[in-house]
Design an enzyme around this catalytic site. Structure first.
Site, PDB file in Angstrom:
ATOM      1  NE  ARG A 150      40.584  -1.771 -12.015  1.00 38.26           N
ATOM      2  CZ  ARG A 150      40.191  -3.246 -11.447  1.00 38.26           C
ATOM      3  NH1 ARG A 150      39.062  -3.280 -10.894  1.00 38.26           N
ATOM      4  NH2 ARG A 150      41.047  -4.006 -11.497  1.00 38.26           N
ATOM      5  N   GLY A 210      38.663 -12.471  -7.823  1.00 35.57           N
ATOM      6  CA  GLY A 210      39.210 -13.872  -7.516  1.00 35.57           C
ATOM      7  C   GLY A 210      39.177 -14.896  -8.535  1.00 35.57           C
ATOM      8  N   GLY A 211      39.188 -14.717  -9.775  1.00 34.33           N
ATOM      9  CA  GLY A 211      38.807 -15.723 -10.896  1.00 34.33           C
ATOM     10  C   GLY A 211      40.132 -16.638 -10.902  1.00 34.33           C
ATOM     11  CD  GLU A 212      42.988 -14.833 -12.615  1.00 37.59           C
ATOM     12  OE1 GLU A 212      42.376 -15.240 -13.330  1.00 37.59           O
ATOM     13  OE2 GLU A 212      42.825 -13.679 -12.409  1.00 37.59           O
ATOM     14  CG  ASP A 323      43.393 -15.047 -17.093  1.00 31.09           C
ATOM     15  OD1 ASP A 323      42.106 -14.677 -16.718  1.00 31.09           O
ATOM     16  OD2 ASP A 323      44.212 -14.305 -16.715  1.00 31.09           O
ATOM     17  CG  ASP A 325      39.215 -12.079 -16.444  1.00 33.55           C
ATOM     18  OD1 ASP A 325      38.689 -12.063 -15.446  1.00 33.55           O
ATOM     19  OD2 ASP A 325      40.102 -12.644 -16.723  1.00 33.55           O
ATOM     20  CG  ASN A 404      42.987  -6.577 -19.177  1.00 34.98           C
ATOM     21  OD1 ASN A 404      42.176  -6.401 -18.058  1.00 34.98           O
ATOM     22  ND2 ASN A 404      43.879  -7.510 -19.322  1.00 34.98           N
TER      23      ASN A 404
END
Lengths: 551, 268
Positions: A150, A210-212, A323, A325, A404
């Protein structure tokens, strides 16, 4: 040798031979019309978009507003906007977007791309000065699924970029060469890094993905000179630490509790506080193994910039099972609320609510839904959502949420936040993960998304009341960022590929350009160059610049 | 219709060393359900909620086009280089569940031989269907091409699509009426649309694009553009004739006699 070539030579020599540089610079001085690159100072970063020729940090400035004071392009002439050039990156983020935010300084664009490509481009023509491609390992984890980036952060002669193998790199801004390379985390267990670093005085602040996967998130500060870590804040506490009471008493669960930090935060220099969004707990959809609120996941945290210690937190989605976030740019503003001036931070959250918090204390001032979500319709007096539908009473917003990570934009004179909203319908089917393996996807279930029922919309929210002032509907759920200008324009885009300028007051679309690929994650960047206002938008594998005709 | 990019797949597959094996979930109804949920959340944005394709290919006829379980597994695992198809790091079980779901979609049992007369069905097709549906290079272009319909849809599905066409309309075949600035109404099939424009195939099979700013209205029809053929329009016996004709002409599994080449088809 061109002036730019000279710049390269000067920068290369600067690393080893300062005296020789002086002599060389003197020798060329007669041929150089404009002054040497002064370097990006902390003052430049503080000034942000008030310097019309620059866009020096991800959101334009530390407030996260993505609001430019420029007025050359305005509602009555924006219909004349035409492309000036297109840069083709030659690389794509498969299944995702060109999510970058170009930085602008002294007529040069510093652009990152998917797969850790990066470029310095001539803002007049889109032609590259240099290109960087990282030699990435073949066994990437999150980085293989979402090979995005990004944007850069910058300070002095340096650029800073994080990588899909979870490193932080410092570049020489003039040559694109690497000055240092610091490991943030072990990518093999499920980490990657994608967010643009936030550079403040003496520190490069970064987050992690890395949250998944069974990982533990953090926010880090690094020394821009050396790449050495100054502090780290783990978003999931250690056993016994404050917040650990919201988790099972199990060190192993805490050590892989999620809480990724994959969107760039904001900064208040006066309070010296960093505001950063924290992602979902892991596993995403299965919560029985992690009873409790699971702090500081799906929260906003305020960290002391000097030490990285937590000043306050606000959790949007306690014990998140969807999920959702809180990977959003926190938007800072000064509002008058109940007749009192308040320093606030605003978040349009993935759970479908718009929040206004006191940014000194974290006190909730306003929480109202900006979507049609049936999950909750109000926030209780205790600051927690009053959950009406946990999924058992019909569909909820999908795991991409009511919005999002795509940055919203705040127009201070209108006191309106413009956000890309998503209306979707999903059924969550949690399942207990069978086994936990480092480096293996671990989301704890499946989600049924009724794709044909979804749509997107650009929505204008009155930040004093949370009321919707207008909306413009897109055919499908959209992941486009938003940028506003003081002239009263909103630049946004849609999943069908249109880059669109709206009248900020009315929501009327005044101009659009079909770019040929979804506007995905990125918002427009605008700046002055040779007395003309340029507007940039990344889309697909291309970056296009627009301006009013030269005549 | 889109064709799956098997040329790319064949290039990609040898890069993976070692045998992947067979699908442990083939025909497992629980796994197929999980695979469908995974597909809807992970794949449907590009391939469509029913796998019939949006921006990415139709996946409903992979096996009849020559795919194998292992190839599809590898394609999901590695992605397709230089395309929008990403690699997947999901566990093996999830990938095999998706493969089982996709295979189940394309697993069309051979149509049973029935009592209908395919030659009479041919006449019905010519009168009632061919204006909008193409078969082996002949016919209209408003509806889906039916050249392999018996290989990709069950006999019951096709019968229902004739009796109740609005029950399920394939993406890209929805009818729309455009009202132009002078009040004229123009009906067609919407092939594409964004916030500011719409792309249709008109009654004369011309591809036409419009800016919505130049239109007074864009009215999407909820029902299929195909007329309903109820028992009064098409008796059960005639429907049997028609289905038998479709079977003979479009089955690829040898369950029907090979079609006789028609002169016009051979000329293309």
């Amino acid at each position: 040798m061109s002036p730019n070539g000279l710049g390269t030579a000067v920068a290369l020599l600067a690393l080893t031979a300062p005296i020789a540089v002086e002599l060389l610079a003197q020798g060329w001085q007669d041929d150089v019309d404009y002054p040497a690159d002064p370097g990006v100072t902390y003052e430049d970063l503080l000034e942000g978009l008030s310097v019309s020729t620059q866009w020096p940090t991800y959101s334009g400035d530390y407030t996260g507003r993505r609001h430019s004071p420029l007025t050359q392009i305005k509602p009555r002439n924006v219909h004349r906007l035409v492309p000036q050039w297109t840069f083709q990156s030659g690389t794509t983020a498969r299944g995702r977007g060109f999510e970058t935010n170009p930085l602008v300084f002294n007529g040069v664009l510093y652009v990152t791309g998917p797969n850790n490509y990066a470029w310095a481009l001539d803002a007049r023509t889109g032609r590259p000065f240099w290109e960087y491609r990282r030699d990435l390992p073949s066994d990437l984890t999150y980085g293989a699924r979402a090979p995005v980036n990004r944007g850069f952060g910058m300070l002095g002669q340096r650029l800073f970029m994080v990588t899909l193998d979870a490193h932080l790199l410092a570049f020489d801004r003039t040559t694109g060469s690497i000055l240092w390379d610091t490991v943030l985390a072990d990518y093999r267990v499920g980490h990657a890094a994608t967010a643009a670093p936030l550079v403040i005085e003496g520190k490069v602040i970064v987050g992690i993905s890395g949250g998944e996967y069974p990982t533990r998130g953090f926010v880090d500060a690094y020394d821009p000179e050396t790449g050495l870590r100054i502090w780290r804040f783990y978003t999931v506490p250690s056993p016994g630490e404050r917040g650990s009471e919201t988790w099972p008493d199990d060190a192993q669960i805490l050590a892989r509790g999620g809480g990724a930090t994959w969107m760039t935060g904001s900064y208040d220099p006066e309070l010296d506080l960093i505001y950063w969004g924290v992602g979902n707990p892991n596993p995403d959809f299965y919560g029985d193994s992690r009873p409790g609120d699971n702090l500081y996941t799906s929260s906003l945290i305020a960290l002391d910039a000097a030490t990285g210690t937590l000043r306050w937190h606000y959790q949007f989605t306690p014990h998140d099972l969807y999920d959702w976030d809180s990977a959003h740019v926190p938007v800072l503003a000064d509002l008058s609320i109940g007749g009192k001036p308040r320093k606030v931070v605003m978040v349009a959250n993935r759970n479908g609510f718009f929040y206004v918090l006191d940014r000194t204390t974290g006190e909730l001032l306003l929480g109202k839904p900006f979507t049609e979500t049936t999950w909750a319709r109000e926030i209780g007096p205790d600051g927690r959502p009053i959950v009406l539908n946990d999924g058992s009473k019909g569909c909820l917003p999908d795991m991409w949420g009511g919005t999002n990570f795509m940055p919203p934009s705040y127009h201070p004179a209108l006191a309106m936040l413009f956000v890309t909203a998503r209306e979707t319908c999903a059924i969550y089917a949690p399942q207990e993960p069978e086994q936990l393996t480092p480096g293996a996807w671990n989301i704890g279930g499946v989600v049924w998304v009724e794709s044909d029922q979804g749509y997107g919309a650009l929505r204008a929210i009155d930040v004093r009341t949370g009321e919707r002032k207008w909306q413009f509907r897109y055919p499908t759920p959209t992941i486009a960022g938003v940028t506003t200008t003081a002239s009263g324009l909103v630049f946004a885009g849609d999943n069908e590929g249109n880059f669109i300028a709206f009248d900020a007051r009315t929501g009327k679309p005044l101009w659009h350009y079909q770019t040929g690929a979804p506007i995905w994650g990125a918002g427009a960047v605008t700046f002055m160059l040779d007395d003309r206002q340029l507007v940039l938008i990344p889309s697909g594998s291309s970056l296009t610049a627009f301006a009013l005709p030269d005549d | 219709m889109f064709r799956p990019p098997f040329a790319i797949l064949i290039v990609a597959a040898p890069l993976i060393a070692g045998a992947v094996g067979v699908n442990p979930y083939e025909g497992d109804s629980g796994a197929i359900r999980v695979g469908e949920a995974l597909f809807r959340s992970q794949c449907a944005a590009c391939h469509g909620p029913d796998a019939k394709g949006i921006s990415a290919p139709d996946l409903t006829a992979l096996w009849t086009s020559g795919a194998t379980d292992e190839r599809i597994y590898r394609m999901i695992r590695t992605g397709v280089p230089e395309s929008a198809m990403p690699p997947s790091g999901a566990p093996d079980k999830q990938l095999w569940a998706i493969v089982a779901y996709l295979k189940n979609l394309g697993a069309v049992p051979a149509w049973p031989h029935a009592t209908g007369d395919p030659d009479r069905g041919r006449e019905v097709f010519a009168v009632e269907c061919a204006r909008c549906h193409r078969m082996h290079g002949n016919g209209g272009r408003h509806g889906p091409d039916l050249s392999n319909i018996a290989a990709i849809r069950t006999r019951e599905t096709v019968a229902r699509a004739i009796r109740e066409p609005s029950a399920s309309v394939t993406a890209g075949y929805r009818a729309v009426t455009l009202v132009t600035s002078d009040g004229a109404r123009l009906r067609g099939i919407a092939k594409g649309e964004d916030a500011f424009s719409i792309q249709i195939i008109d009654a004369n099979e011309r591809l036409r694009g419009f800016r919505k700013a130049d239109l007074r209205a864009v009215d999407h029809e909820r029902t299929s553009a195909m007329p309903e053929f109820g028992p009064a329009d098409l008796s059960d016996a005639v429907l049997e004739d028609l289905l038998e004709y479709l079977h003979r002409e479009t089955a690829t599994d040898g369950s029907a006699a090979p079609p006789e080449p028609s002169p016009s088809a051979a000329s293309e």
